[in-house]
Write an enzyme that holds these catalytic residues in place. Structure first.
Site, PDB file in Angstrom:
ATOM      1  N   GLU A 229       0.814  -1.221   0.000  1.00  0.00           N
ATOM      2  CA  GLU A 229       0.000   0.000   0.000  1.00  0.00           C
ATOM      3  C   GLU A 229       0.846   1.269   0.000  1.00  0.00           C
ATOM      4  O   GLU A 229       0.423   2.298  -0.510  1.00  0.00           O
ATOM      5  CB  GLU A 229      -0.962   0.020   1.193  1.00  0.00           C
ATOM      6  CG  GLU A 229      -2.126  -0.967   1.080  1.00  0.00           C
ATOM      7  CD  GLU A 229      -1.792  -2.331   1.638  1.00  0.00           C
ATOM      8  OE1 GLU A 229      -0.603  -2.590   1.969  1.00  0.00           O
ATOM      9  OE2 GLU A 229      -2.727  -3.156   1.742  1.00  0.00           O
TER      10      GLU A 229
ATOM     11  N   PHE B  85     -11.179  -6.942  14.128  1.00  0.00           N
ATOM     12  CA  PHE B  85     -10.136  -7.447  13.241  1.00  0.00           C
ATOM     13  C   PHE B  85      -9.812  -6.411  12.173  1.00  0.00           C
ATOM     14  O   PHE B  85     -10.704  -5.862  11.537  1.00  0.00           O
ATOM     15  CB  PHE B  85     -10.596  -8.755  12.577  1.00  0.00           C
ATOM     16  CG  PHE B  85      -9.596  -9.288  11.578  1.00  0.00           C
ATOM     17  CD1 PHE B  85      -8.341  -9.724  12.003  1.00  0.00           C
ATOM     18  CD2 PHE B  85      -9.887  -9.321  10.224  1.00  0.00           C
ATOM     19  CE1 PHE B  85      -7.410 -10.184  11.084  1.00  0.00           C
ATOM     20  CE2 PHE B  85      -8.960  -9.792   9.309  1.00  0.00           C
ATOM     21  CZ  PHE B  85      -7.721 -10.228   9.729  1.00  0.00           C
ATOM     22  N   GLN B  86      -8.551  -6.138  11.986  1.00  0.00           N
ATOM     23  CA  GLN B  86      -8.051  -5.149  11.030  1.00  0.00           C
ATOM     24  C   GLN B  86      -8.674  -3.768  11.239  1.00  0.00           C
ATOM     25  O   GLN B  86      -8.945  -3.047  10.287  1.00  0.00           O
ATOM     26  CB  GLN B  86      -8.252  -5.622   9.578  1.00  0.00           C
ATOM     27  CG  GLN B  86      -7.351  -6.814   9.245  1.00  0.00           C
ATOM     28  CD  GLN B  86      -7.247  -7.092   7.755  1.00  0.00           C
ATOM     29  OE1 GLN B  86      -8.188  -6.861   7.017  1.00  0.00           O
ATOM     30  NE2 GLN B  86      -6.099  -7.619   7.338  1.00  0.00           N
TER      31      GLN B  86
ATOM     32  N   LYS C 253     -17.420  -0.581   6.064  1.00  0.00           N
ATOM     33  CA  LYS C 253     -17.950  -1.561   5.121  1.00  0.00           C
ATOM     34  C   LYS C 253     -19.466  -1.477   4.988  1.00  0.00           C
ATOM     35  O   LYS C 253     -20.005  -1.564   3.883  1.00  0.00           O
ATOM     36  CB  LYS C 253     -17.539  -2.968   5.557  1.00  0.00           C
ATOM     37  CG  LYS C 253     -17.873  -4.018   4.502  1.00  0.00           C
ATOM     38  CD  LYS C 253     -17.353  -5.391   4.895  1.00  0.00           C
ATOM     39  CE  LYS C 253     -17.541  -6.359   3.715  1.00  0.00           C
ATOM     40  NZ  LYS C 253     -17.113  -7.707   4.062  1.00  0.00           N
TER      41      LYS C 253
ATOM     42  N   MET D 269      24.290   8.533   2.185  1.00  0.00           N
ATOM     43  CA  MET D 269      24.261   9.856   2.815  1.00  0.00           C
ATOM     44  C   MET D 269      24.619   9.751   4.293  1.00  0.00           C
ATOM     45  O   MET D 269      25.335  10.594   4.832  1.00  0.00           O
ATOM     46  CB  MET D 269      22.884  10.512   2.626  1.00  0.00           C
ATOM     47  CG  MET D 269      22.829  11.952   3.092  1.00  0.00           C
ATOM     48  SD  MET D 269      24.029  13.007   2.265  1.00  0.00           S
ATOM     49  CE  MET D 269      23.039  13.697   0.945  1.00  0.00           C
TER      50      MET D 269
END
Lengths: 556, 166
Positions: free
Chosen positions: A50, A112-113, A162, A467
């Site tokens: 993502e 969940f999630q 949802k 760097m």
């Protein structure tokens, strides 16, 4: 007309002329993806992480000037967007991030999630929404795109549970937005513009200092007209590169920590700084007390909060850079910069950017890419190669240099280059990368190959987090703590994903490799095995004044 | 120096988090923050007391203005204004000192809102100076608990802070 929330979202995106989305599906966005399945107007690019969806949407936005759109599921999907959203926020990129959320009855239950993504992104979004009803979707999307793309652009997150996606509501796309608390100022105050004109006319040593705001505003022509009218040198920030072409005689290139000596000297000795869409970042100003100590400062910016934030400003002008400059330029009369320009040109001759000739020099590689594809869109990751890309590529066009400036996000460039190439398919798109940065999102080779997005990646492979290694070399007694990277065979990596890989070890192979990369109709990685301990110079040490700039001779 | 800033915001969920979050992440110190709906129920008014010099408060004001749901920000300290705070103070009190406490309460035009055999709750409103004076007078009796609303403020005179930049 009644529609499900998911359908309403698709329709709304269509109304906003969205044709490209980067994302990954997941549990709570299946209804949206189900609608996407029937869609022809919108192409969805399935990325492999993502974070890359957000960066690709960001690259797409920077390359095209349109709003980039990315989508992810709830919880980990949404949190993976966070770095990408923060990157877009710091560089004022118009982005709409769509996330799924657990059903409204589960919100707050540690479902969940579940992640409170509006809460998490509060400090890194211009605005965000948690949608409660399907009926809110059209208005929310309308506002999200309006807020993302107007004023000082930025990312807006829309979190859609949802059950909201499946519930049905009347759909009517609003014609306008009503946001009483959001009315950006576009027109500069005429009195302030007059004061600025007077100060410019009276100045003897003016410097025009251009940031990313000039690009966003589309003010390249105006910046050039201003510079040519008053005959003043122009220096650009990393975000401003390309606003005035590098070859232009008035261009001083970049200023700041890795800016040119002549830009930093000019700023330090200036008696008038004309700051255009820039924000006096610490990487630009160096030690703030010594920044342009004898100069008056005119600051033109659309965001009033940037004015006076880091430096004291004498003449602030809040407004859209392009419109302000259009009003300002006709007021300008003769200036007295002849002597000043002679001095600046002397600095330019005396202190050019230069590099050695031993081995495969990264600066040489950048120059060759610049020579062979001067009009390419150049994306970068973050680190030494980014600075070499800024210094040695001859930037010609304002939207052709795409780099994470504010947040400094390693792993940004490659997915951003995919987004840029999708937005501008007919142009050559290069990602200039370090070996450290590239591996942070190299899984996107799969995306590039799957959609035949023919980006060309030039890896400046020094086997270090270069760097940091440079800072360790210069300021930490060469104690290379955790900066040596293990060997990767990038040619095989390219091969494994179905891309094309080339390895380059010597200067003579550089041009042929670039030509091969341009000729091969595939995503290509060129693994340039550069001098491992090459440093970026010139350099203003952190916290030092701009004129305390060191180069390879006195610093390395 | 302290500044009292009056902020009109859209009355929406999350607006308090956005405002308060801005202060913490930009390193500004809030002395007090109160919020409640206004004459227009779609709009809430926050009164924020912030410590800092003029530059800090200017940045606070500008940053607040950048929040989409913030409609209007006004630094009341620049003009003449009335500010009030309500405090409930629970003090230890029994028959030996109750009368003395009541006298003090009367002087401050405060009120006793709860009496128990070993304690009193005093309700008082006023500006900071008055409240501090009362609290210091009550310390000798033993203060068990204090709760304060935070400062509320309105500009004096007929001028109002309009709820719309339109």
């Amino acid at each position: 007309m009644n529609l499900s929330g998911a359908k309403a979202l698709m329709k709304s995106l269509e109304c906003e002329h969205v044709d490209t989305i980067f994302g990954i599906p997941g549990g709570v966005v299946i209804p949206i993806y189900d609608e996407l399945f029937n869609q022809e107007a919108i192409t969805h690019y399935l990325v492999r992480h993502e974070q890359a969806a957000a960066h690709a949407a960001d690259g797409y936005a920077r390359a095209t000037g349109k709003v980039g759109v990315c989508m992810a599921t709830s919880g980990p999907g949404a949190t993976n967007l966070v770095t990408g959203i923060a990157t877009a926020y710091m560089d004022s990129v118009p982005l709409v991030a769509l996330t799924g959320q657990v059903t409204t009855d589960l919100i707050g239950n540690d479902a969940f999630q579940e992640a409170n993504i509006t809460g998490i992104t509060l400090p890194i979004t211009k605005h965000s929404y948690l949608v409660h009803e399907a009926s809110e979707i059209p208005q929310t999307i309308k506002e999200a795109f309006h807020i993302a793309s107007t004023g000082r652009p930025g990312p807006v997150l829309v979190d859609i549970p949802k059950d909201v996606q499946t519930m049905s509501a009347r759909f009517e796309y609003p014609k306008k937005v009503h946001l009483p608390g959001y009315q950006p100022t576009y027109e500069g105050h005429p009195g302030q513009i007059k004061r600025a004109a007077k100060a410019i006319t009276e100045a003897h040593r003016p410097v025009i200092y251009v940031g990313g705001g000039a690009k966003i505003s589309g003010a390249s022509e105006e910046v050039r007209a201003l510079a040519e009218t008053i005959v003043a040198p122009v220096t650009m920030t990393l975000m401003g590169m390309g606003t005035l072409p590098a070859e232009h005689p008035l261009s001083l290139g970049m200023l700041g920590m890795h800016g040119t000596k002549y830009a930093n000297y000019a700023v330090t000795e200036s008696d008038l700084i004309i700051a255009i869409g820039a924000r006096f970042d610490d990487r630009v100003t160096g030690k703030i007390a010594s920044f342009a100590p004898n100069a008056k400062i005119i600051h033109i910016d659309i965001d009033p909060a940037e004015i006076g934030k880091n430096v004291r400003v004498d003449i602030p002008i809040v407004g859209d850079v392009k419109r302000v400059l259009q009003k300002l330029i006709p007021l300008l009369k003769d200036t007295h910069t002849k002597e000043w320009m002679e001095k600046v040109q002397t600095w330019k001759r005396e202190y050019p950017l230069e590099f050695g000739e031993t081995g495969l020099k990264p600066q040489y590689v950048v120059r060759e890419i610049s020579r062979l594809c001067p009009d390419a869109v150049v994306c970068t990751e973050v680190g030494q190669h980014q600075m070499w890309a800024a210094q040695y590529f001859s930037h010609r066009h304002p939207r052709n240099f795409i780099s994470s400036g504010g947040l400094g996000t390693m792993g940004y460039g490659f997915p951003a280059s995919i987004g840029a190439k999708i937005g501008r398919p007919d142009e050559t798109v290069f990602d200039l990368a370090g070996d450290g940065s590239f591996t942070m999102n190299c899984q996107e080779l799969a995306t590039a190959v799957a959609y035949d997005v023919q980006v060309k990646v030039a890896i400046f492979n020094n086997g270090y987090l270069g760097m940091v290694r440079q800072w360790q070399e210069l300021f930490y007694d060469r104690r290379y703590s955790q900066t040596k990277l293990s060997e990767i065979n990038f040619v095989k990596l390219a091969d494994a994903f179905g891309a094309h890989g080339i390895r380059v070890d010597s200067p003579s192979e550089v041009a042929p490799a670039i030509e091969e990369a341009l000729a091969v109709p595939k995503p290509v990685i060129i693994d340039f095995r550069i001098e491992p301990e090459e440093c970026v110079f010139p350099m203003v040490p952190a916290g030092a004044a701009l004129n305390e700039i060191i180069d390879a001779k006195n610093g390395g | 120096m302290k500044h009292t800033v009056s902020v009109l915001v859209q009355n929406k969920p999350g607006v308090l988090a956005r405002t308060a979050g801005l202060f913490s992440r930009r390193g500004y110190n809030i002395e007090s923050l109160t919020v409640g709906v206004t004459e227009n129920e779609a709009i809430s008014r926050m009164t924020i007391v912030v410590a800092g010099d003029d530059t800090v408060v200017e940045q606070v004001t500008k940053q607040l203005n950048k929040l989409i749901e913030v409609i209007k920000v006004s630094d009341l300290t620049k003009e003449s204004y009335v500010d009030r705070e309500l405090v409930l103070i629970k003090v230890t009190a029994d028959s030996s000192n109750r009368a003395e406490i009541m006298q003090i309460v009367n002087i401050f035009r405060a009120r006793i809102v709860d009496v128990a055999p070993k304690s009193l709750i005093i309700e008082v409103t006023g500006d900071e100076g008055k409240l501090d004076a009362l609290i210091s007078m009550l310390k000798q009796f033993g203060i068990k608990e204090i709760v304060r609303t935070g400062t509320l403020a309105l500009g004096r005179g007929p001028k109002v802070i309009q709820s719309g930049k339109d």
